[in-house]
Design a protein around this motif. Structure first.
Motif, PDB file in Angstrom:
ATOM      1  N   GLU A  83       0.861  -1.172   0.000  1.00  0.00           N
ATOM      2  CA  GLU A  83       0.000   0.000   0.000  1.00  0.00           C
ATOM      3  C   GLU A  83       0.902   1.229   0.000  1.00  0.00           C
ATOM      4  O   GLU A  83       1.538   1.546   1.006  1.00  0.00           O
ATOM      5  CB  GLU A  83      -0.914   0.008   1.225  1.00  0.00           C
TER       6      GLU A  83
ATOM      7  N   GLN B 233     -10.695   5.907  -6.741  1.00  0.00           N
ATOM      8  CA  GLN B 233      -9.420   5.593  -6.100  1.00  0.00           C
ATOM      9  C   GLN B 233      -8.896   6.739  -5.244  1.00  0.00           C
ATOM     10  O   GLN B 233      -8.444   6.529  -4.112  1.00  0.00           O
ATOM     11  CB  GLN B 233      -8.381   5.237  -7.176  1.00  0.00           C
TER      12      GLN B 233
ATOM     13  N   THR C 159      -9.764   7.336  -1.519  1.00  0.00           N
ATOM     14  CA  THR C 159      -9.306   6.314  -0.584  1.00  0.00           C
ATOM     15  C   THR C 159      -7.825   6.457  -0.241  1.00  0.00           C
ATOM     16  O   THR C 159      -7.363   5.865   0.729  1.00  0.00           O
ATOM     17  CB  THR C 159      -9.527   4.901  -1.173  1.00  0.00           C
TER      18      THR C 159
ATOM     19  N   ASN D   2     -14.639  -4.585  -7.482  1.00  0.00           N
ATOM     20  CA  ASN D   2     -13.386  -3.895  -7.781  1.00  0.00           C
ATOM     21  C   ASN D   2     -13.164  -3.751  -9.278  1.00  0.00           C
ATOM     22  O   ASN D   2     -12.387  -2.901  -9.726  1.00  0.00           O
ATOM     23  CB  ASN D   2     -12.207  -4.627  -7.143  1.00  0.00           C
TER      24      ASN D   2
ATOM     25  N   TYR E 178      -8.040   0.247 -11.181  1.00  0.00           N
ATOM     26  CA  TYR E 178      -7.823  -0.345  -9.862  1.00  0.00           C
ATOM     27  C   TYR E 178      -6.439  -0.991  -9.768  1.00  0.00           C
ATOM     28  O   TYR E 178      -5.999  -1.700 -10.677  1.00  0.00           O
ATOM     29  CB  TYR E 178      -8.903  -1.401  -9.619  1.00  0.00           C
TER      30      TYR E 178
ATOM     31  N   THR F  21      -6.267  -4.051  -0.052  1.00  0.00           N
ATOM     32  CA  THR F  21      -7.532  -4.146  -0.792  1.00  0.00           C
ATOM     33  C   THR F  21      -7.769  -5.528  -1.389  1.00  0.00           C
ATOM     34  O   THR F  21      -8.835  -5.782  -1.955  1.00  0.00           O
ATOM     35  CB  THR F  21      -7.570  -3.125  -1.930  1.00  0.00           C
TER      36      THR F  21
ATOM     37  N   ARG G  12      -8.848  -8.901  -2.613  1.00  0.00           N
ATOM     38  CA  ARG G  12     -10.176  -9.473  -2.434  1.00  0.00           C
ATOM     39  C   ARG G  12     -10.205 -10.889  -2.998  1.00  0.00           C
ATOM     40  O   ARG G  12      -9.630 -11.175  -4.050  1.00  0.00           O
ATOM     41  CB  ARG G  12     -11.201  -8.602  -3.170  1.00  0.00           C
TER      42      ARG G  12
END
Length: 607
Positions: free
Chosen positions: A16, A93, A96, A389, A395, A401, A403
């Protein structure tokens, strides 16, 4: 083969990169520097001096300050408020990644700066910008928009003054392409550009785009992620050898030998003085006002040079791929097709179990591509969007995130690779079980748009802006659309996004033989799913009509027929899809063994 069996990804990290908690102290530090410098607001673009989509870590100022890691956007920081402007790809995006209590995220159409910037600058105040990060066109637009509100002035970059651990400039190995890959010698390319300079009555041209410099000198490097660029500047005189300006750390005897008789090499430290020298002898210098930094234009004009503002003279020749470049692109797509068939067969066998993650899918796809030794990088960070997503157009999955893909959800996978022979970019939307009537309807309308572009025949002089509606018409008929362009230019072992051609309203440049573009209509339902289908195509002369052009599809990978609503396809569209799938099997099938080949046979079966 389980996820645990694949080696870790090398081409993409999943950390991240954004931490909203960093925004407050960094904004405070910048405002302190602004007050000390006597300016009221400061502009922070995503771009570096070379306008690349990928920037070196030390030039990622927008990400450092705001947390936003997208490939386009800018921030403006005023004394009391700050704005982050992003286009439609990043509206989900950006909020966030930044601190929305301190930074207002706003929509930006990439058409220049607007009067809304006045919201962040006091009336009668001063807005400062780094002249190495903004073009003359941008500065004129900015000054015009804010003429009645504030002063707009150049200034040394204030973000750099507060970025204590800012990384240094990249120094990577430099390679030179053989004739089998370049198809034309650097000397011949330089001669052609110099001929165009004579036509423009220019004594010299200044090049700042790395793709232009790398193409002109048949040179590649690794200065930025995903794209084989060497970052530098160049001056191309009307006669004689160009001068390539690089960081002194990379000027070696080997490099000098490799460019002997082709180009001179100098340190970037002498670049501005050499620009000034052109002005001192009253030279007419061509610069591209859409890509050259304002600092270069200022240095030239203050020294007495006469500016000729015109598009970078390398852009159009570079976009017209020659036969060697096209052969390399076809080879890259064949290699990519083999890797994708292996991956898609694996995906089909494992997705219904409900254990695949977005990161695991990226890792597996990269592993299949890396089985081919000539695959040296991804051409961009893979967009691996499971379920909702997939509706986030650009993305980027992270450990935060990541998933798990649930059976029955749509999987959107947009990826590409850099092979030594060429660059690929492909998107497939994949079924993992049952799908809804709405999803099949939208998927089929997107497919119909993609086929409409694939089968288009058009007169010479037609632009991508004129063709764009062909891809959207079937979605428009049902009152929906998509907010991104239908296609972008693609380089030959260069940038996966390359101007000046494309398929959208932003691309008025006529298409020509040898152009390579993406063809990627889509549909996105926020919070639920995304659909995009993308092939790369190249422009060729029509086989039936003189003075007309058409497209050849380069990408070789099956389209998931389980998501098609057959009743929506016309006989011609069905025939195109069946012929395309037969070609995929004929070209890729012989390179596969056993179960994967059997899977491909079923995946390409005629409708």
């Amino acid at each position: 083969m389980t996820l645990a069996a694949f080696p870790p990804a090398l081409f993409q990290s999943f950390e991240e990169k954004a931490d909203p908690a960093n925004v407050a102290p960094r904004l405070a530090a910048l405002r302190h520097a602004m007050a000390k410098a006597g300016v009221d607001a400061f502009l922070v673009p995503r771009a570096d001096a070379h306008r690349g989509e990928s920037v070196p870590p030390g030039d990622a100022r927008l990400a450092y300050l705001t947390g936003f890691t997208g490939s386009a956007g800018f921030a403006i920081v005023g004394p009391d408020n700050a704005g982050l402007f992003v286009d439609s790809r990043y509206t989900l995006q950006a909020p966030t990644q930044t601190d929305t209590a301190l930074v207002s995220v706003r929509a930006w159409g990439q058409g220049g700066y607007g009067t809304e910037l006045a919201d962040f600058v006091p009336k009668g105040g001063t807005l400062a910008y780094d002249p190495w990060l903004h073009t003359p066109g941008e500065v004129r637009n900015l000054t015009r928009q804010l003429a009645d509100h504030c002063k707009v002035v150049p200034h040394a970059n204030l973000v750099d003054t507060v970025w204590a651990d800012r990384p240094g400039a990249p120094v990577s190995a430099i390679e030179f392409l053989g004739h089998n890959r370049a198809g034309q010698t650097a000397g011949d390319k330089i001669s052609a550009i110099q001929t165009s300079l004579r036509s423009d009555k220019a004594d010299a041209a200044v090049l700042t785009l790395p793709e232009s410099i790398c193409w002109l000198l048949n040179m590649r490097g690794r200065d930025v992620p995903n794209t084989p660029f060497v970052l530098g500047f160049a001056i191309v005189p009307q006669t004689g050898q160009p001068t390539l300006y690089l960081d002194p750390a990379r000027i070696t005897d080997e490099l000098t030998t490799a460019l002997a008789g082709v180009a001179k090499i100098a340190s970037t430290a002498s670049f501005t003085s050499d620009l000034a020298a052109l002005g001192a002898v009253d030279k007419a210098v061509l610069i591209d006002p859409a890509s050259v930094p304002q600092a270069i234009a200022t240095t030239l004009t203050e020294a007495g040079a006469r500016l000729i503002e015109k598009a970078d003279p390398v852009l159009l020749p570079k976009a017209r791929k020659n036969e060697a470049e096209l052969a390399g692109m076809r080879e890259a797509h064949m290699l990519d097709g083999v890797a994708l068939a292996k991956f898609l067969a694996w995906f089909d066998a494992n997705a219904p179990q409900g254990e695949l993650t977005e990161i695991g899918i990226v890792t597996a796809l990269e592993a299949f591509r890396r089985q081919e030794e000539s695959c040296v990088d991804a051409s961009f960070d893979t967009i691996s969007g499971a379920g909702p997503n997939g509706a986030i157009v650009h993305y980027r999955v992270t450990t935060k995130t990541d998933r798990t893909l649930k059976p029955g959800e749509l999987m959107l996978l947009d990826s590409g690779a850099q092979y030594l022979s060429g660059t690929t970019d492909i998107t497939r939307t994949l079924s993992t079980g049952s799908s809804t009537p709405e999803q099949r309807d939208r998927f089929t309308r997107v497919l119909k748009g993609m086929i409409a572009i694939s089968t288009a025949r058009f007169p010479q002089g037609t632009s991508g802006a004129q063709l764009d509606v062909l891809a959207r018409q079937f979605l428009w008929q049902d009152g929906v659309t998509y907010s991104h362009g239908t296609g972008h230019g693609v380089g030959a072992y260069l940038g996966v996004h390359e101007g000046p051609i494309g398929i959208s309203s932003r691309y008025p440049t006529p298409l020509e033989e040898g152009n390579v573009l993406s063809n990627e209509p889509g549909y996105y339902k926020a919070g639920e799913y995304g659909i995009r289908i993308e092939n790369l195509i190249t422009v060729r002369a029509s086989t039936d009509f003189p003075d007309y052009l058409e497209f050849e599809t380069l990408t070789l990978a099956p389209i998931d027929t389980r998501l098609i609503e057959p009743a929506l396809l016309s006989p011609a569209e069905r025939n195109w899809l069946n012929a395309y799938h037969q070609r995929v099997y004929d070209e890729i099938g012989p390179k596969l063994d056993g179960p994967v080949r059997s899977w491909l046979k079923a995946a390409t079966a005629a409708l």
